[in-house]
Write a protein that holds these residues in place. Structure first.
Motif, PDB file in Angstrom:
ATOM      1  N   THR A   1       7.217   1.572  -5.485  1.00 57.50           N
ATOM      2  CA  THR A   1       7.605   2.896  -5.015  1.00 57.50           C
ATOM      3  C   THR A   1       6.525   3.400  -4.066  1.00 57.50           C
ATOM      4  OG1 THR A   1       8.635   3.335  -7.161  1.00 57.50           O
ATOM      5  CG2 THR A   1       8.249   5.233  -5.740  1.00 57.50           C
ATOM      6  N   ALA A   2       6.922   4.109  -3.018  1.00 57.25           N
ATOM      7  CA  ALA A   2       5.931   4.646  -2.082  1.00 57.25           C
ATOM      8  C   ALA A   2       6.370   6.012  -1.570  1.00 57.25           C
ATOM      9  CB  ALA A   2       5.717   3.691  -0.907  1.00 57.25           C
ATOM     10  N   ILE A   3       5.384   6.800  -1.203  1.00 55.22           N
ATOM     11  CA  ILE A   3       5.620   8.106  -0.585  1.00 55.22           C
ATOM     12  C   ILE A   3       5.666   7.876   0.920  1.00 55.22           C
ATOM     13  CG2 ILE A   3       4.698  10.429  -0.236  1.00 55.22           C
ATOM     14  CD1 ILE A   3       3.326  10.092  -3.009  1.00 55.22           C
ATOM     15  N   THR A   4       6.828   8.087   1.522  1.00 48.97           N
ATOM     16  CA  THR A   4       7.054   7.715   2.916  1.00 48.97           C
ATOM     17  C   THR A   4       7.585   8.884   3.727  1.00 48.97           C
ATOM     18  OG1 THR A   4       9.409   7.089   2.877  1.00 48.97           O
ATOM     19  CG2 THR A   4       7.855   5.519   1.919  1.00 48.97           C
ATOM     20  N   GLY A   5       7.751   8.658   5.013  1.00 47.11           N
ATOM     21  CA  GLY A   5       8.346   9.663   5.890  1.00 47.11           C
ATOM     22  C   GLY A   5       9.827   9.848   5.646  1.00 47.11           C
ATOM     23  N   GLU A   6      10.414   8.976   4.836  1.00 48.55           N
ATOM     24  CA  GLU A   6      11.831   9.084   4.471  1.00 48.55           C
ATOM     25  C   GLU A   6      12.006   9.569   3.046  1.00 48.55           C
ATOM     26  OE1 GLU A   6      13.768   5.368   5.303  1.00 48.55           O
ATOM     27  OE2 GLU A   6      12.732   5.132   7.225  1.00 48.55           O
ATOM     28  N   GLY A   7      10.934  10.081   2.451  1.00 45.89           N
ATOM     29  CA  GLY A   7      10.967  10.528   1.067  1.00 45.89           C
ATOM     30  C   GLY A   7      10.282   9.517   0.164  1.00 45.89           C
TER      31      GLY A   7
ATOM     32  N   HIS B   1      -3.807   3.969  -0.152  1.00 38.03           N
ATOM     33  CA  HIS B   1      -4.310   3.059  -1.193  1.00 38.03           C
ATOM     34  C   HIS B   1      -3.755   1.671  -0.926  1.00 38.03           C
ATOM     35  CE1 HIS B   1      -6.036   2.444  -5.309  1.00 38.03           C
ATOM     36  NE2 HIS B   1      -5.254   1.374  -5.223  1.00 38.03           N
ATOM     37  N   SER B   2      -4.648   0.704  -0.789  1.00 38.01           N
ATOM     38  CA  SER B   2      -4.247  -0.645  -0.403  1.00 38.01           C
ATOM     39  C   SER B   2      -4.403  -1.638  -1.546  1.00 38.01           C
ATOM     40  CB  SER B   2      -5.095  -1.116   0.782  1.00 38.01           C
ATOM     41  OG  SER B   2      -4.868  -2.488   1.053  1.00 38.01           O
ATOM     42  N   PHE B   3      -3.364  -2.485  -1.713  1.00 40.37           N
ATOM     43  CA  PHE B   3      -3.441  -3.644  -2.595  1.00 40.37           C
ATOM     44  C   PHE B   3      -3.298  -4.924  -1.767  1.00 40.37           C
ATOM     45  CE2 PHE B   3      -1.827  -0.780  -6.147  1.00 40.37           C
ATOM     46  CZ  PHE B   3      -3.022  -0.808  -6.865  1.00 40.37           C
ATOM     47  N   PHE B   4      -3.765  -4.884  -0.523  1.00 44.34           N
ATOM     48  CA  PHE B   4      -3.576  -6.008   0.397  1.00 44.34           C
ATOM     49  C   PHE B   4      -4.245  -7.286  -0.097  1.00 44.34           C
ATOM     50  CE2 PHE B   4      -1.358  -3.455   3.223  1.00 44.34           C
ATOM     51  CZ  PHE B   4      -1.005  -4.152   4.372  1.00 44.34           C
TER      52      PHE B   4
ATOM     53  N   CYS C   1       2.105  -6.216 -11.590  1.00 47.67           N
ATOM     54  CA  CYS C   1       2.063  -4.796 -11.945  1.00 47.67           C
ATOM     55  C   CYS C   1       2.320  -3.955 -10.695  1.00 47.67           C
ATOM     56  CB  CYS C   1       0.713  -4.419 -12.544  1.00 47.67           C
ATOM     57  SG  CYS C   1       0.404  -5.146 -14.168  1.00 47.67           S
ATOM     58  N   TYR C   2       3.236  -3.012 -10.816  1.00 46.33           N
ATOM     59  CA  TYR C   2       3.586  -2.131  -9.704  1.00 46.33           C
ATOM     60  C   TYR C   2       3.191  -0.705 -10.083  1.00 46.33           C
ATOM     61  CZ  TYR C   2       6.079  -6.247  -8.137  1.00 46.33           C
ATOM     62  OH  TYR C   2       6.380  -7.531  -7.746  1.00 46.33           O
ATOM     63  N   HIS C   3       2.426  -0.073  -9.213  1.00 46.87           N
ATOM     64  CA  HIS C   3       1.728   1.154  -9.556  1.00 46.87           C
ATOM     65  C   HIS C   3       2.390   2.423  -9.007  1.00 46.87           C
ATOM     66  CE1 HIS C   3      -2.089  -0.790 -11.062  1.00 46.87           C
ATOM     67  NE2 HIS C   3      -1.447  -1.811 -10.536  1.00 46.87           N
ATOM     68  N   SER C   4       1.950   3.553  -9.559  1.00 49.86           N
ATOM     69  CA  SER C   4       2.444   4.868  -9.138  1.00 49.86           C
ATOM     70  C   SER C   4       1.714   5.329  -7.884  1.00 49.86           C
ATOM     71  CB  SER C   4       2.215   5.889 -10.256  1.00 49.86           C
ATOM     72  OG  SER C   4       2.320   7.211  -9.766  1.00 49.86           O
ATOM     73  N   PRO C   5       2.432   5.776  -6.844  1.00 49.17           N
ATOM     74  CA  PRO C   5       1.745   6.300  -5.660  1.00 49.17           C
ATOM     75  C   PRO C   5       1.078   7.662  -5.921  1.00 49.17           C
ATOM     76  CG  PRO C   5       4.117   6.565  -5.436  1.00 49.17           C
ATOM     77  CD  PRO C   5       3.893   5.746  -6.672  1.00 49.17           C
TER      78      PRO C   5
ATOM     79  N   GLY D   1       0.842  -1.186   0.000  1.00 47.75           N
ATOM     80  CA  GLY D   1       0.000   0.000   0.000  1.00 47.75           C
ATOM     81  C   GLY D   1       0.877   1.235   0.000  1.00 47.75           C
ATOM     82  N   SER D   2       0.280   2.381  -0.282  1.00 48.82           N
ATOM     83  CA  SER D   2       1.061   3.620  -0.261  1.00 48.82           C
ATOM     84  C   SER D   2       0.178   4.797   0.110  1.00 48.82           C
ATOM     85  CB  SER D   2       1.711   3.887  -1.619  1.00 48.82           C
ATOM     86  OG  SER D   2       2.469   5.106  -1.588  1.00 48.82           O
ATOM     87  N   ASN D   3       0.826   5.825   0.625  1.00 50.54           N
ATOM     88  CA  ASN D   3       0.165   7.109   0.802  1.00 50.54           C
ATOM     89  C   ASN D   3       0.015   7.742  -0.578  1.00 50.54           C
ATOM     90  OD1 ASN D   3       0.332   7.113   3.815  1.00 50.54           O
ATOM     91  ND2 ASN D   3       2.525   7.085   3.377  1.00 50.54           N
TER      92      ASN D   3
END
Length: 361
Positions: A199-205, A21-24, A251-255, A13-15
């Protein structure tokens, strides 16, 4: 000498601009699973460490493992899969609440809440509620920043598209499709698709694990794109063509735009397709490179440079603000965990670990 298994890393999942957004549901599909363990429990109860321990043990036995990381805290796991055993463990707590779909058949609940001493938590009730509320507010603000960033992202695309030569772009897209599938035979039936984030938007960038997913793939097709002259259409076409030919793909998606696919892996064919732009920079050695930005009219683009540069700087600034807010939330989450850590019976968790290791291995 012991042959260790390999480890792949991704995000389930990602912010995003629309929240989390979850792909769980794609971690390990029900029909493929032997066992899904859904771990319930509060922060600091050892869910992530438990999954890491089992995953590490599996690699030491020579089994390949997938570690799926938390986008809010990449150092923690949201899930762990041992594909050869068809076993998965996942964190079933907010913001990705998961409940058993086939209780007692494939799905089992591991309730870590039974391992805490509620009497040790009660004195900190007000603190726990206050910190939890601050975390909720922090994520709300981060998502406002990301929503604003998405508007600027869309404005950038709107502007840059004025410089695209559609005929030239279509020609490149057709060439990509041809190169990927020129030697690929059709199979019977329709293939399957697994969706995650590399790729994910995280607290580390903005972080990625692309190299762990496709770095050793034999045939890697690399598509250079820009935000406006992008590969969204052709990547969807590759996905549709591969499944129509009967292949299982990842398939790996854009955050920033979860509808946009940025990496495709076709394991059976040892083929990967990945893209490159300012938020997605694969550290891999490609077999073949395609440049979609060649479809941009250089003279027209030059007249738009100043406007596009302003949009890009504003977009990146908003992404930074969102990441900083998520990072601040991580510190609050650490504070929240501290209350639970002191109330948990970790010996009981160790005993559960021993029981499952004996069961699996």
């Amino acid at each position: 000498m012991t042959q260790f298994g390999t480890i792949k890393h991704a995000f389930p999942g990602s912010n995003t601009p629309n929240g989390f957004h979850s792909f769980f549901n794609y971690i390990l599909p029900q029909k493929e699973a032997n066992q899904l363990y859904i771990i319930k429990g509060g922060p600091g109860t050892g869910k992530s460490s438990f999954m890491k321990r089992i995953g590490t043990y599996a690699t030491e036995q020579g089994l390949d493992v997938e570690f799926l990381h938390c986008s809010s805290d990449p150092g923690s796991l949201d899930a762990m899969i041992i594909p050869s055993l068809k076993i998965a463990f996942l964190d079933g707590t907010a913001p990705h609440v998961v409940d058993p779909a086939s209780p007692g058949v494939t799905d089992q609940i591991l309730n870590f809440g039974t391992f805490w001493d509620a009497d040790k938590l009660t004195p900190y009730k007000d603190n726990i509620i206050a910190v939890s509320n601050r975390i909720h507010d922090g994520f709300s603000k981060a998502y406002y920043y990301l929503a604003a960033a998405k508007n600027i992202y869309d404005a950038y695309i709107f502007t840059e598209r004025k410089a695209i030569n559609p005929t030239a772009k279509l020609k490149i897209e057709k060439d990509i499709i041809h190169q990927v599938f020129k030697d690929v035979k059709d199979k019977e039936g329709i293939g399957s698709v697994r969706h995650l984030f590399s790729t994910a938007i995280t607290g580390e960038g903005v972080l990625d694990y692309i190299h762990t997913l496709i770095g050793t793939t034999k045939n890697i097709y690399f598509i250079k794109e820009s935000f406006g002259c992008n590969s969204k259409k052709v990547m969807q076409s590759i996905c549709d063509t591969a499944t129509a030919k009967g292949y299982a793909i990842e398939c790996y998606h854009s955050p920033m735009d979860p509808d946009k696919i940025e990496d495709i892996l076709i394991p059976e064919l040892d083929i990967a397709i990945t893209i490159s732009h300012p938020l997605h920079k694969p550290r891999i050695f490609p077999t073949l490179i395609f440049d979609l930005t060649a479809a941009l009219d250089s003279a027209r683009l030059k007249s738009l440079d100043f406007e596009l540069d302003k949009d890009k700087r504003l977009f990146m600034d908003l992404i930074d603000k969102a990441c900083n807010m998520i990072g601040a939330n991580k510190k609050l989450h650490d504070e929240l965990e501290s209350y639970y850590i002191n109330a948990i019976d970790f010996t009981a968790i160790d005993n559960l670990y021993d029981t499952l290791i004996q069961k699996f291995f």
